[in-house]
Motif scaffolding. Structure first.
Motif, mmCIF file in Angstrom:
data_model
loop_
_atom_site.group_PDB
_atom_site.id
_atom_site.type_symbol
_atom_site.label_atom_id
_atom_site.label_comp_id
_atom_site.label_asym_id
_atom_site.label_seq_id
_atom_site.Cartn_x
_atom_site.Cartn_y
_atom_site.Cartn_z
ATOM 1 N N SER A 1 0.825 -1.207 0.000
ATOM 2 C CA SER A 1 0.000 0.000 0.000
ATOM 3 C C SER A 1 0.860 1.257 0.000
ATOM 4 N N ALA A 2 1.943 1.238 0.758
ATOM 5 C CA ALA A 2 2.835 2.402 0.794
ATOM 6 C C ALA A 2 3.462 2.654 -0.579
ATOM 7 N N LEU A 3 3.860 1.587 -1.263
ATOM 8 C CA LEU A 3 4.425 1.745 -2.603
ATOM 9 C C LEU A 3 3.379 2.287 -3.581
ATOM 10 N N ASP A 4 2.136 1.786 -3.470
ATOM 11 C CA ASP A 4 1.069 2.295 -4.331
ATOM 12 C C ASP A 4 0.802 3.774 -4.058
ATOM 13 N N THR B 1 8.654 0.127 9.681
ATOM 14 C CA THR B 1 9.832 0.959 9.432
ATOM 15 C C THR B 1 10.011 1.214 7.945
ATOM 16 N N LEU B 2 9.804 0.181 7.131
ATOM 17 C CA LEU B 2 9.896 0.358 5.681
ATOM 18 C C LEU B 2 8.809 1.296 5.162
ATOM 19 N N LEU C 1 9.936 4.717 5.835
ATOM 20 C CA LEU C 1 10.998 5.071 4.887
ATOM 21 C C LEU C 1 10.418 5.468 3.532
ATOM 22 N N ILE C 2 9.466 4.690 3.049
ATOM 23 C CA ILE C 2 8.870 4.992 1.737
ATOM 24 C C ILE C 2 8.130 6.320 1.778
ATOM 25 N N ARG C 3 7.378 6.550 2.845
ATOM 26 C CA ARG C 3 6.614 7.792 2.933
ATOM 27 C C ARG C 3 7.524 9.005 3.069
ATOM 28 N N GLU C 4 8.542 8.887 3.900
ATOM 29 C CA GLU C 4 9.441 10.023 4.075
ATOM 30 C C GLU C 4 10.212 10.304 2.791
#
Length: 359
Positions: free
Chosen positions: A238-241, A270-271, A274-277
């Motif tokens: 979901s974070a990648l999308d 944590t990942l 990282l993706i969001r930041e």
């Protein structure tokens, strides 16, 4: 104790003034015993040793043995201030001097021995009670200090958690809202403007929902997590999308290379951070036509995330402030999880690389 000794000294001085021929000798031996007793306040071991020596000198010089009473009364002070081995030596020495004065030197009758033993017992009992009370007081003070330290640590942890929540809301959702608002100022294509309006509405709604959730957590008296019914933790997919959609709406070219990885829930969150930041930083600092590559892969027993983007030769001035707090917190998160974190400029742009243990 000093007040009692001072009163005794005043009485002795009065006796010397009233009958100097008789009382001066008793005062000569009584004064060192008083001083030795007063020394218990500063140096208990020296005081007890000095009191034994003064009494021994008094007995061997044929005096009345009144300093034995100081020894008996001082037993409580020794119990209160000294270790057990020193107390044992003191009691044995006191009893030995008492028996010496009674049986060998004949200074006082044998009937005085039970009375002296009773004084020693009462004095020791009082000293032991004071020592036990002092020990309980120290133990209680230690417990209070430990509770205060634990409370401070809990408050600090809660502050860090709230700061992280606020940063996620402000740095991610509000940043995307701000970026799309700037797109509206420059773009006249209705389709793109509608897309930005929808993105602004979605970002604002998400920010409001996050703020409400954070307020519920802060107001929760029992310190539990968010109440049932709240959304589940965001997954890596979901974070990648979200990153792909948010950056694409801003005009970036996205290339996501993701390998399915089985990781613990802590590493997964944590990942996600990282993706969001990384997405937020790209949206804030990269040009509109930037090329973004997000790579998530499994290397041995670790999972590796790499986010890169191209940059113009000239820095982008978008008016959005940056404190560096997000990267600092990410570095701490990764370090706590036992991983490595790097971020910084490259020849063609910017990179963010993190490597974490899968479990």
């Amino acid at each position: 104790m000093l007040l009692v000794l001072a009163m005794m000294l005043i009485v002795d001085i009065g006796l010397v003034i009233a009958d100097p021929d008789v009382a001066w000798r008793g005062m000569m031996f009584g004064l060192p015993a008083m001083l030795a007793t007063a020394l218990f306040i500063w140096w208990p071991a020296a005081a007890a040793t000095g009191l034994l020596l003064v009494t021994l000198v008094q007995l061997t010089t044929g005096q009345d043995g009144s300093d034995v009473l100081y020894l008996a009364g001082g037993a409580g002070l020794v119990v209160y201030t000294s270790p057990l081995w020193f107390l044992t030596i003191y009691i044995v020495a006191t009893l030995s001097l008492t028996i010496l004065a009674s049986t060998v030197l004949g200074i006082f009758a044998n009937t005085a021995l039970p009375a002296l033993a009773l004084v020693i017992a009462i004095s020791s009992a009082i000293g032991w009670a004071l020592r036990a009370a002092h020990g309980r007081e120290l133990h209680l003070a230690s417990d209070v200090a430990a509770l205060a330290q634990a409370r401070s640590a809990a408050i600090e942890a809660e502050r860090e958690r709230i700061a992280d929540e606020l940063h996620d809301i402000i740095a991610h959702d509000i940043t995307l809202v701000s970026m799309h608002a700037r797109v509206l100022e420059r773009v006249h294509d209705e389709a793109l403007r509608d897309q930005s309006v929808r993105a602004i509405r979605a970002g604002a709604d998400q920010a409001l929902a996050d703020i409400r959730r954070m307020l519920r957590i802060v107001r929760d008296d029992d310190g539990s997590s968010a109440p049932p019914g709240d959304e589940q933790p965001t997954s890596i997919g979901s974070a990648l999308d979200e990153a792909r959609g948010a950056l694409a709406q801003l005009g970036a070219t996205i290339d996501v290379r993701s390998t399915e990885a089985s990781v613990s829930s802590t590493i997964e969150q944590t990942l996600v951070h990282l993706i969001r930041e990384g997405t937020t930083n790209i949206a804030k600092h990269a040009p509109e036509n930037t090329s973004v590559t997000i790579t998530l892969e499994v290397v041995d027993d670790d999972v590796r995330l790499e986010m890169t983007n191209t940059m113009d030769a000239r820095p982008i001035a978008n008016g959005i402030p940056s404190s560096g707090y997000g990267l600092d917190r990410l570095r701490e998160r990764v370090a706590v999880s036992g991983g490595d974190f790097r971020s910084g400029p490259t020849d063609s742009g910017w990179m963010l690389i993190a490597r974490l243990p899968a479990r």
